[in-house]
Design a protein around this motif. Structure first.
Motif, mmCIF file in Angstrom:
data_model
loop_
_atom_site.group_PDB
_atom_site.id
_atom_site.type_symbol
_atom_site.label_atom_id
_atom_site.label_comp_id
_atom_site.label_asym_id
_atom_site.label_seq_id
_atom_site.Cartn_x
_atom_site.Cartn_y
_atom_site.Cartn_z
ATOM 1 N N LEU A 170 0.869 -1.172 0.000
ATOM 2 C CA LEU A 170 0.000 0.000 0.000
ATOM 3 C C LEU A 170 0.905 1.220 0.000
ATOM 4 O O LEU A 170 1.669 1.423 0.934
ATOM 5 C CB LEU A 170 -0.893 0.014 1.254
ATOM 6 N N ASP A 171 0.843 2.015 -1.052
ATOM 7 C CA ASP A 171 1.733 3.164 -1.081
ATOM 8 C C ASP A 171 1.152 4.306 -0.257
ATOM 9 O O ASP A 171 0.020 4.261 0.216
ATOM 10 C CB ASP A 171 2.045 3.591 -2.517
ATOM 11 N N GLY A 172 1.963 5.350 -0.085
ATOM 12 C CA GLY A 172 1.569 6.455 0.773
ATOM 13 C C GLY A 172 0.320 7.168 0.335
ATOM 14 O O GLY A 172 -0.413 7.735 1.157
ATOM 15 N N ALA A 173 0.034 7.153 -0.983
ATOM 16 C CA ALA A 173 -1.152 7.851 -1.485
ATOM 17 C C ALA A 173 -2.435 7.246 -0.937
ATOM 18 O O ALA A 173 -3.458 7.931 -0.851
ATOM 19 C CB ALA A 173 -1.165 7.804 -3.012
ATOM 20 N N GLU A 174 -2.412 5.991 -0.532
ATOM 21 C CA GLU A 174 -3.625 5.349 -0.038
ATOM 22 C C GLU A 174 -3.937 5.704 1.411
ATOM 23 O O GLU A 174 -5.093 5.717 1.812
ATOM 24 C CB GLU A 174 -3.508 3.837 -0.216
ATOM 25 N N ILE A 175 -2.905 5.987 2.221
ATOM 26 C CA ILE A 175 -3.145 6.381 3.612
ATOM 27 C C ILE A 175 -3.310 7.900 3.731
ATOM 28 O O ILE A 175 -3.846 8.408 4.717
ATOM 29 C CB ILE A 175 -2.003 5.890 4.533
ATOM 30 N N ALA A 176 -2.896 8.634 2.707
ATOM 31 C CA ALA A 176 -2.935 10.100 2.761
ATOM 32 C C ALA A 176 -4.330 10.666 3.023
ATOM 33 O O ALA A 176 -4.472 11.594 3.840
ATOM 34 C CB ALA A 176 -2.350 10.690 1.476
ATOM 35 N N PRO A 177 -5.406 10.170 2.365
ATOM 36 C CA PRO A 177 -6.735 10.741 2.652
ATOM 37 C C PRO A 177 -7.147 10.602 4.115
ATOM 38 O O PRO A 177 -7.779 11.510 4.676
ATOM 39 C CB PRO A 177 -7.649 9.936 1.732
ATOM 40 N N HIS A 178 -6.773 9.479 4.726
ATOM 41 C CA HIS A 178 -7.095 9.306 6.149
ATOM 42 C C HIS A 178 -6.406 10.360 6.996
ATOM 43 O O HIS A 178 -7.033 11.001 7.854
ATOM 44 C CB HIS A 178 -6.686 7.903 6.605
ATOM 45 N N LEU A 179 -5.103 10.574 6.756
ATOM 46 C CA LEU A 179 -4.378 11.566 7.536
ATOM 47 C C LEU A 179 -4.832 12.983 7.219
ATOM 48 O O LEU A 179 -4.837 13.852 8.093
ATOM 49 C CB LEU A 179 -2.876 11.426 7.288
ATOM 50 N N ALA A 180 -5.229 13.227 5.993
ATOM 51 C CA ALA A 180 -5.686 14.562 5.599
ATOM 52 C C ALA A 180 -6.940 14.978 6.359
ATOM 53 O O ALA A 180 -7.206 16.176 6.524
ATOM 54 C CB ALA A 180 -5.942 14.614 4.096
ATOM 55 N N ARG A 181 -7.718 14.003 6.813
ATOM 56 C CA ARG A 181 -8.915 14.330 7.604
ATOM 57 C C ARG A 181 -8.552 14.800 9.007
ATOM 58 O O ARG A 181 -9.376 15.378 9.707
ATOM 59 C CB ARG A 181 -9.830 13.101 7.700
ATOM 60 N N HIS A 182 -7.330 14.548 9.421
ATOM 61 C CA HIS A 182 -6.892 14.896 10.780
ATOM 62 C C HIS A 182 -5.836 15.988 10.809
ATOM 63 O O HIS A 182 -5.753 16.728 11.793
ATOM 64 C CB HIS A 182 -6.313 13.658 11.475
ATOM 65 N N CYS A 183 -5.007 16.074 9.780
ATOM 66 C CA CYS A 183 -3.801 16.903 9.818
ATOM 67 C C CYS A 183 -3.936 18.163 8.973
ATOM 68 O O CYS A 183 -4.746 18.220 8.051
ATOM 69 C CB CYS A 183 -2.603 16.083 9.348
ATOM 70 N N ARG A 184 -3.128 19.158 9.283
ATOM 71 C CA ARG A 184 -3.189 20.442 8.587
ATOM 72 C C ARG A 184 -2.677 20.335 7.150
ATOM 73 O O ARG A 184 -3.272 20.887 6.226
ATOM 74 C CB ARG A 184 -2.334 21.471 9.337
ATOM 75 N N SER A 185 -1.554 19.657 6.975
ATOM 76 C CA SER A 185 -0.933 19.566 5.657
ATOM 77 C C SER A 185 -0.307 18.194 5.504
ATOM 78 O O SER A 185 0.504 17.785 6.344
ATOM 79 C CB SER A 185 0.138 20.660 5.499
ATOM 80 N N VAL A 186 -0.682 17.496 4.432
ATOM 81 C CA VAL A 186 -0.173 16.138 4.207
ATOM 82 C C VAL A 186 0.394 16.038 2.795
ATOM 83 O O VAL A 186 -0.272 16.415 1.826
ATOM 84 C CB VAL A 186 -1.279 15.078 4.398
ATOM 85 N N THR A 187 1.622 15.555 2.692
ATOM 86 C CA THR A 187 2.232 15.300 1.386
ATOM 87 C C THR A 187 2.720 13.861 1.348
ATOM 88 O O THR A 187 2.895 13.213 2.390
ATOM 89 C CB THR A 187 3.405 16.252 1.106
ATOM 90 N N VAL A 188 2.943 13.368 0.140
ATOM 91 C CA VAL A 188 3.407 11.986 -0.054
ATOM 92 C C VAL A 188 4.687 12.011 -0.874
ATOM 93 O O VAL A 188 4.755 12.677 -1.917
ATOM 94 C CB VAL A 188 2.343 11.136 -0.775
ATOM 95 N N THR A 189 5.699 11.291 -0.401
ATOM 96 C CA THR A 189 6.973 11.217 -1.112
ATOM 97 C C THR A 189 7.397 9.764 -1.271
ATOM 98 O O THR A 189 7.697 9.102 -0.272
ATOM 99 C CB THR A 189 8.081 11.972 -0.352
ATOM 100 N N PRO A 190 7.407 9.253 -2.496
ATOM 101 C CA PRO A 190 7.972 7.908 -2.715
ATOM 102 C C PRO A 190 9.484 7.996 -2.799
ATOM 103 O O PRO A 190 10.025 8.898 -3.447
ATOM 104 C CB PRO A 190 7.351 7.487 -4.045
ATOM 105 N N LEU A 191 10.165 7.098 -2.110
ATOM 106 C CA LEU A 191 11.630 7.073 -2.128
ATOM 107 C C LEU A 191 12.114 5.736 -2.659
ATOM 108 O O LEU A 191 11.498 4.701 -2.407
ATOM 109 C CB LEU A 191 12.194 7.265 -0.718
ATOM 110 N N SER A 192 13.224 5.761 -3.350
ATOM 111 C CA SER A 192 13.901 4.536 -3.738
ATOM 112 C C SER A 192 14.961 4.241 -2.692
ATOM 113 O O SER A 192 15.630 5.158 -2.196
ATOM 114 C CB SER A 192 14.563 4.685 -5.110
ATOM 115 N N SER A 193 15.089 2.971 -2.331
ATOM 116 C CA SER A 193 16.119 2.626 -1.356
ATOM 117 C C SER A 193 17.483 2.901 -1.943
ATOM 118 O O SER A 193 17.690 2.841 -3.159
ATOM 119 C CB SER A 193 16.004 1.155 -0.947
#
Length: 267
Positions: A188-211
């Motif tokens: 599950l990438d970060g974009a899928e949990i972002a809407p949940h956190l956006a309902r609680h937090c002021r500002s939410v961004t998603v950053t995919p990183l390569s190891s």
């Protein structure tokens, strides 16, 4: 408790976090007695008993000084000195952690040491999250900018729930997903949990990183945390089998040994 007591960075962070949250601070100091067997000579046993007594007196003196210091700063607190062999001190630390919202501990840079064993027991047996504070951390306690290390697993989800009050108060929350996990149940990438956190937090961004080269996920997270100036990292502990991390290493083990910034960790 070793040497002159806990590092100043740990005390300052715990007191600062308690003050910022208008929270009560409970301090636990552990003094591990040296236990001698009957085979030792009486002279050596007396020497060990004298050492144990001296360590206990130092701990009580430190507790008294810390109480005065916290009272002067306006932080409401209580202090318990846990005395005895590891087999009795460790369970007491676990019990005390269960009575708190979060346990704030110093990391351990010596694998398989008694201090690491204590940290592991609090993390895995208390049912409470922990915050690991780097030894030389000098920035004030706070959570203005929080990194969420998200891997789609149950431990990550639990960490987000445990840290929700801090996440809600943060000015910025960045969800970081590092590629490289082959477990299909955690894709599950970060974009899928972002809407949940956006309902609680002021500002939410998603950053995919390569190891980083060699698939070093801890190094990628540490580098990104330093680059962005984050105040806190939120993550789940032992996302894969604990024995596997103990033997082969992993993100949790790396953060326990050397966290780049304060790390909020749930098991």
């Amino acid at each position: 408790m070793e040497g002159e007591g806990p590092p100043e960075s740990l005390i300052d962070y715990a007191a600062g976090l308690a003050a910022s949250q208008e929270a009560h601070l409970s301090v636990a100091l552990g003094v591990l007695d040296i236990v001698v067997r009957s085979a030792f000579t009486a002279g050596l046993q007396q020497l060990v008993e004298s050492f144990n007594r001296e360590q206990r007196e130092k701990a009580q003196s430190f507790a008294d000084q810390l109480t005065s210091r916290l009272n002067a700063s306006g932080v409401v607190s209580d202090i318990e000195v846990a005395l005895g062999p590891y087999a009795s001190v460790a369970p007491r630390f676990v019990q005390l952690a269960r009575l708190a919202d979060v346990a704030i501990l110093e990391p351990n840079n010596q694998a398989f040491s008694l201090r690491e064993g204590l940290l592991e027991e609090v993390l895995c047996e208390s049912g409470r999250p922990v915050i690991l504070v780097p030894k030389n951390w000098s920035r004030r306690a706070g959570a203005r900018r929080i990194l969420v290390a998200w891997d789609g697993g149950a431990k990550s989800a639990r960490a987000i729930g445990d840290a929700l009050s801090l996440l809600e108060a943060a000015q910025e929350v960045e969800i970081v997903s590092v590629s490289g996990d082959v477990n299909p149940t955690k894709r599950l990438d970060g974009a899928e949990i972002a809407p949940h956190l956006a309902r609680h937090c002021r500002s939410v961004t998603v950053t995919p990183l390569s190891s980083s080269e060699g698939g070093d996920i801890p190094a990628s997270l540490a580098a990104h945390a330093r680059l962005t100036g984050a105040d806190l990292m939120v993550m789940g502990a032992y996302g894969r089998a604990k024995i596997s991390e103990l033997l082969l290493g992993g993100v949790t083990r790396s953060m326990i040994l050397e966290p780049p910034i304060p790390v909020f960790m749930s098991y």
